[in-house]
Write a protein that holds these residues in place. Structure first.
Motif, PDB file in Angstrom:
ATOM      1  N   GLU A  69     -66.749 -64.536  14.186  1.00 32.75           N
ATOM      2  CA  GLU A  69     -66.086 -64.973  13.125  1.00 32.75           C
ATOM      3  C   GLU A  69     -64.717 -63.858  13.153  1.00 32.75           C
ATOM      4  N   VAL A  70     -64.995 -62.455  13.562  1.00 31.89           N
ATOM      5  CA  VAL A  70     -63.952 -61.349  13.434  1.00 31.89           C
ATOM      6  C   VAL A  70     -63.101 -61.559  14.520  1.00 31.89           C
ATOM      7  N   GLU A  71     -63.294 -62.195  15.654  1.00 35.90           N
ATOM      8  CA  GLU A  71     -62.257 -62.402  16.933  1.00 35.90           C
ATOM      9  C   GLU A  71     -61.318 -63.306  16.477  1.00 35.90           C
ATOM     10  N   ASP A  72     -61.396 -64.188  15.474  1.00 38.05           N
ATOM     11  CA  ASP A  72     -60.392 -65.053  14.934  1.00 38.05           C
ATOM     12  C   ASP A  72     -59.387 -64.443  14.355  1.00 38.05           C
ATOM     13  N   LEU A  73     -59.708 -63.165  13.896  1.00 37.61           N
ATOM     14  CA  LEU A  73     -58.803 -62.503  12.922  1.00 37.61           C
ATOM     15  C   LEU A  73     -57.600 -61.581  13.834  1.00 37.61           C
ATOM     16  N   PHE A  74     -57.855 -61.421  15.214  1.00 35.19           N
ATOM     17  CA  PHE A  74     -57.339 -60.511  15.999  1.00 35.19           C
ATOM     18  C   PHE A  74     -55.973 -61.056  15.940  1.00 35.19           C
ATOM     19  N   VAL A  75     -55.049 -60.150  16.046  1.00 31.46           N
ATOM     20  CA  VAL A  75     -53.616 -60.877  16.047  1.00 31.46           C
ATOM     21  C   VAL A  75     -52.667 -59.714  17.051  1.00 31.46           C
ATOM     22  N   SER A  76     -51.812 -60.279  17.737  1.00 36.49           N
ATOM     23  CA  SER A  76     -51.147 -59.346  18.394  1.00 36.49           C
ATOM     24  C   SER A  76     -50.353 -57.953  17.687  1.00 36.49           C
ATOM     25  N   PRO A  77     -49.784 -57.058  18.328  1.00 36.65           N
ATOM     26  CA  PRO A  77     -49.301 -56.015  17.595  1.00 36.65           C
ATOM     27  C   PRO A  77     -47.927 -56.420  17.086  1.00 36.65           C
ATOM     28  N   ILE A  78     -47.438 -57.437  17.661  1.00 39.65           N
ATOM     29  CA  ILE A  78     -45.884 -57.704  17.122  1.00 39.65           C
ATOM     30  C   ILE A  78     -46.193 -58.585  16.055  1.00 39.65           C
ATOM     31  N   ALA A  79     -47.247 -59.588  16.029  1.00 40.02           N
ATOM     32  CA  ALA A  79     -47.243 -60.178  14.802  1.00 40.02           C
ATOM     33  C   ALA A  79     -47.989 -59.559  13.817  1.00 40.02           C
ATOM     34  N   GLN A  80     -48.629 -58.554  13.833  1.00 39.12           N
ATOM     35  CA  GLN A  80     -49.123 -57.548  12.861  1.00 39.12           C
ATOM     36  C   GLN A  80     -47.974 -56.906  12.237  1.00 39.12           C
ATOM     37  N   SER A  81     -46.982 -56.355  12.970  1.00 36.40           N
ATOM     38  CA  SER A  81     -45.835 -55.584  12.424  1.00 36.40           C
ATOM     39  C   SER A  81     -44.856 -56.295  11.783  1.00 36.40           C
ATOM     40  N   GLN A  82     -45.108 -57.592  11.902  1.00 35.23           N
ATOM     41  CA  GLN A  82     -44.180 -58.627  11.200  1.00 35.23           C
ATOM     42  C   GLN A  82     -44.552 -58.930   9.698  1.00 35.23           C
ATOM     43  N   ASP A  83     -46.001 -58.671   9.601  1.00 32.43           N
ATOM     44  CA  ASP A  83     -46.613 -59.068   8.445  1.00 32.43           C
ATOM     45  C   ASP A  83     -46.765 -57.657   7.446  1.00 32.43           C
ATOM     46  N   ASP A  84     -46.264 -56.607   8.067  1.00 29.63           N
ATOM     47  CA  ASP A  84     -46.523 -55.188   7.135  1.00 29.63           C
ATOM     48  C   ASP A  84     -45.366 -55.393   5.925  1.00 29.63           C
ATOM     49  N   ASN A  85     -46.147 -55.259   4.833  1.00 26.07           N
ATOM     50  CA  ASN A  85     -45.144 -54.861   3.816  1.00 26.07           C
ATOM     51  C   ASN A  85     -44.385 -53.547   3.645  1.00 26.07           C
ATOM     52  N   ILE A  86     -43.487 -53.644   3.144  1.00 22.64           N
ATOM     53  CA  ILE A  86     -42.510 -52.327   3.257  1.00 22.64           C
ATOM     54  C   ILE A  86     -43.355 -51.245   2.609  1.00 22.64           C
ATOM     55  N   ASN A  87     -43.999 -51.211   1.588  1.00 27.13           N
ATOM     56  CA  ASN A  87     -44.778 -49.951   1.198  1.00 27.13           C
ATOM     57  C   ASN A  87     -45.701 -49.672   2.130  1.00 27.13           C
ATOM     58  N   LYS A  88     -46.543 -50.249   2.901  1.00 24.61           N
ATOM     59  CA  LYS A  88     -47.448 -49.893   3.860  1.00 24.61           C
ATOM     60  C   LYS A  88     -46.810 -49.324   4.927  1.00 24.61           C
ATOM     61  N   ARG A  89     -45.860 -49.963   5.303  1.00 23.70           N
ATOM     62  CA  ARG A  89     -45.034 -49.679   6.566  1.00 23.70           C
ATOM     63  C   ARG A  89     -44.598 -48.170   6.017  1.00 23.70           C
ATOM     64  N   VAL A  90     -43.943 -47.983   5.251  1.00 27.54           N
ATOM     65  CA  VAL A  90     -43.531 -46.633   4.979  1.00 27.54           C
ATOM     66  C   VAL A  90     -44.526 -45.552   4.828  1.00 27.54           C
ATOM     67  N   THR A  91     -45.447 -45.905   4.043  1.00 22.58           N
ATOM     68  CA  THR A  91     -46.700 -44.994   3.880  1.00 22.58           C
ATOM     69  C   THR A  91     -47.174 -44.633   5.313  1.00 22.58           C
ATOM     70  N   LEU A  92     -47.418 -45.555   6.021  1.00 27.53           N
ATOM     71  CA  LEU A  92     -47.937 -45.252   7.462  1.00 27.53           C
ATOM     72  C   LEU A  92     -47.057 -44.422   8.416  1.00 27.53           C
TER      73      LEU A  92
END
Length: 720
Positions: free
Chosen positions: A131-154
């Protein structure tokens, strides 16, 4: 598994506070869109190498993508199910709070947690590996979903933890072993893997065979670049020479792979600028060790993909920590190395900065603004003062601009503050941050539980860290200054230096002069009477100018004795004195306009003054300006400096309007701009004569000789 460890684990995980912390970390893990090894390591503060080691121990079991799976094509990394992320949250708690080692934690720790956790703290579901494999997404898709707070922190954490250190230390490492020659290239190449050195060094074009490398590159303009490349190549390889950082005889005595792998690249004609001193090379190798140790993170920090631009700044609000300075303190402890039993050789590291820069150097207290992870000092609170802590190494290093080192501490050397916060330290060292120009800006302070813990080579390393810190602090200061003065340009974009904001400028002078000349030109064209209206005397038919400058020998003496800022303050003080003297010296002073031209040069535009009156007033002004003058240097008691022997020289010019009309007559085909330039340069010429002559003197226009001559006091009365 040792029964005692199981009892400790059970007791700790039953605690309600521990359960809340674990649950919080579990939720953080579940909120992650991707669960690659890189994400898992950053989420819980582990290194990827730690996670791989625990996998070998059987403590965690990530999913290993196969060659033909789509996941392999995307990342090729281990990936973690939510169940494994839950387990990492529990491991984080046991390492930090229960002080267990990874070997003391059983592989079924998640089952123990489930049995002990209260119903409100248990996880809501467990996902199977498929079931975990269904959650894998591409790095591009993931970066689009990052909220501002998380992106700034990281992004900021990545900069603080590694990228900042890597870029600065590669730059300084290169400058230690290469004499920077403007207009030429040079660089350090850190290959990720071993290579056949003989084959690479025979031909620069073969450099690409070293494979993936971290590169620090010094450009022609002294700009520095840090980047990761899959294979270092040049457009014209024959322009360069590639050499090992360590000469063969030193490599024999330094068997580590860093000494064998690291390369330096220079342009072919610049090989003589490589420095081969052993102490420089040893220092560089020490600085590069953390970069090689974090080799598994190179792709994350420097690889392709999202690279946010970060301009770090800090206003040092009390108790607020700075991630980059904190990262430098932790890196300092790491650079100290470990003892034979695996303990850190250096214990604590702090960066202390003055709490009030407006105080004299000897009165400034130092406050902790960053500390290493294990240090018990409190950021923004722990401080040392010259009055109470006269034996403090930090105070002495700050005031002396020398490294202060105690290789062995006597009982009386350890202050109560140190005993409470630093424990049984046996040696400590304080390194000034900056101070080469006589103006230290802080102190790097390090302690150790061992005696003689800071060798000469160690002190070089600490000086490099202090240099990196110096650059960062100056960057913070400049960004703060820019931010503070930014709103001022909206209301007054023409004024840059607020010290002279109350004076009209050279541009104002030229504009006002152009306005006078334009009015005269229009009157000439309309054949009207040549007059200019004024506020006091009605229409006037002449203008004159007085230019004032501080004598050059006075300026040189003040700059040499007190510095440029004092001379800057004197220039303003002269302008204020002229402004205050106008009502006393000129009965119709409203027809006088004062302008600050530049430096210590001022100009008075006088409307309706004859040449004789202008000369007379210039002489009165000269006398009023000579002598002593008090400068306010600061708001502190005794912050006023009295300069005893100030003298000025002046230049005087005068023009009746019929002469100006002649300049502007159509037959001469001269524009207002041309005539304005002539008048301005004539005044400048008169002032320059005073500069060349020197002394307290006035040069004024003499209509009889049609030239500028020294003004003799009283000559205007003789002419009358």
């Amino acid at each position: 598994m040792d029964e005692r460890n199981l009892q400790r684990i059970a007791k700790h995980l039953k605690d309600e506070a521990a359960q809340r912390r674990v649950h919080h970390n579990i939720q953080r893990g579940r909120n992650e869109v991707t669960v690659t090894i890189g994400r898992a390591s950053r989420l819980f503060g582990f290194s990827e190498s730690q996670l791989r080691d625990w996998e070998k121990m059987g403590l965690i079991k990530p999913i290993r993508p196969k060659e033909d799976t789509e996941a392999r094509q995307i990342t090729g990394q281990r990936q973690y199910s939510f169940a494994e992320l839950d387990k990492l949250a529990i491991i984080r708690e046991l390492l930090d709070e229960a002080h267990l080692t990874p070997g003391a934690i059983p592989p079924n720790i998640n089952e123990i947690w489930s049995a002990l956790a209260s119903p409100t703290q248990t996880t809501t579901s467990h996902l199977f590996a498929d079931e975990v494999e269904d959650l894998f997404v591409s790095p591009i898709a993931q970066s689009q979903d990052d909220n501002i707070n998380k992106r700034v922190t990281l992004a900021y954490r990545d900069l603080a933890g590694w990228r900042f250190y890597a870029s600065r230390v590669l730059w300084m490492a290169l400058l230690l072993i290469y004499e920077d020659v403007p207009g030429f290239y040079a660089g350090l190449v850190l290959p990720a893997h071993d290579y056949n050195a003989d084959e690479i060094l025979r031909e620069p074009a073969s450099l690409q065979m070293v494979g993936e490398s971290l590169v620090g590159w010094l450009g022609q303009t002294s700009s520095f670049f840090t980047f990761l490349t899959s294979a270092p190549v040049f457009e014209y390889p024959s322009d360069y020479i590639v050499q090992p950082l360590c000469p063969p005889e030193l490599r024999m005595r330094l068997p580590n792979s860093i000494a064998r792998r690291t390369l330096i690249v220079v342009q072919r004609d610049e090989i003589q600028h490589i420095r081969r001193q052993e102490k420089a090379i040893r220092t560089v190798l020490r600085l590069l060790e953390p970069l090689y140790e974090e080799q598994h993170q190179w792709q994350h920090y420097m690889g392709e993909g999202r690279q946010d631009v970060i301009a770090p700044a800090m206003d040092f609000t009390p108790k607020l920590t700075d991630a980059i300075l904190t990262g430098l303190t932790n890196m300092t402890i790491r650079l100290g190395g470990k003892t034979p039993d695996g303990q850190q050789r250096w214990q604590d590291c702090c960066i202390l900065l003055p709490n009030n820069m407006s105080l004299p150097l000897q009165q400034r207290s130092l406050i902790v603004r960053a500390k290493s992870q294990q240090a018990r000092h409190t950021v923004g609170v722990t401080s040392v003062t010259p009055e109470r802590h006269v034996t403090s190494l930090s105070i002495r290093a700050y005031q002396s601009s020398h490294i202060i080192y105690r290789p062995e501490l006597a009982r009386e050397d350890i202050m109560a503050l140190q005993r409470d916060l630093e424990g049984p330290i046996q040696s400590n060292i304080a390194v000034p941050i900056s101070g080469e120009d006589g103006h230290p800006i802080g102190v790097l302070y390090v302690t150790s539980y061992d005696q003689d813990a800071f060798s000469e080579e160690d002190q070089r390393i600490l000086r490099i860290i202090a240099k990196i810190t110096e650059e960062l602090l100056y960057t913070y200061k400049i960004r703060r200054q820019i931010a503070d003065t930014l709103p001022d340009l909206l209301d007054d974009p023409a004024t840059v230096d607020p010290l002279f904001k109350d004076f009209a400028s050279e541009s104002d002078f030229l504009n006002d002069l152009a306005e006078v000349l334009t009015t005269i030109k229009q009157q000439v064209e309309r054949q009207q009477e040549l007059t200019i209206p004024t506020e006091i005397d009605g229409p006037v038919k002449e203008i004159s100018f007085i230019a004032i400058d501080i004598d050059s020998h006075v300026q040189e003496s003040i700059a040499n004795s007190y510095g440029d800022q004092t001379l800057h303050n004197l220039n303003k003080a002269i302008g204020l004195r002229i402004h205050d003297l106008l009502p006393a010296l000129f009965s119709n002073h409203l027809n006088c306009t004062l302008y600050h031209i530049y430096g210590g040069i001022y100009c008075l535009l006088l409307r309706g003054f004859t040449l004789e009156r202008t000369k007379s007033n210039a002489e009165r002004l000269r006398k009023a300006l000579e002598g002593s003058i008090a400068l306010k240097q600061s708001e502190l008691p005794g912050g006023t400096l009295t300069l005893p022997t100030i003298s000025v020289h002046l230049g005087v010019t005068w023009y009746p309007y019929d002469k100006l009309a002649e300049f502007l007559a159509p037959r001469h085909m001269r524009s207002v701009t041309d005539v304005r330039s002539t008048l301005y340069h004539s005044l400048d010429f008169a002032l320059k004569l005073g500069t060349d002559t020197g002394g307290n003197i006035i040069y004024a226009w003499d209509p009889g000789t049609q030239t500028y001559t020294p003004h003799q006091p009283g000559e205007e009365q003789q002419k009358k």
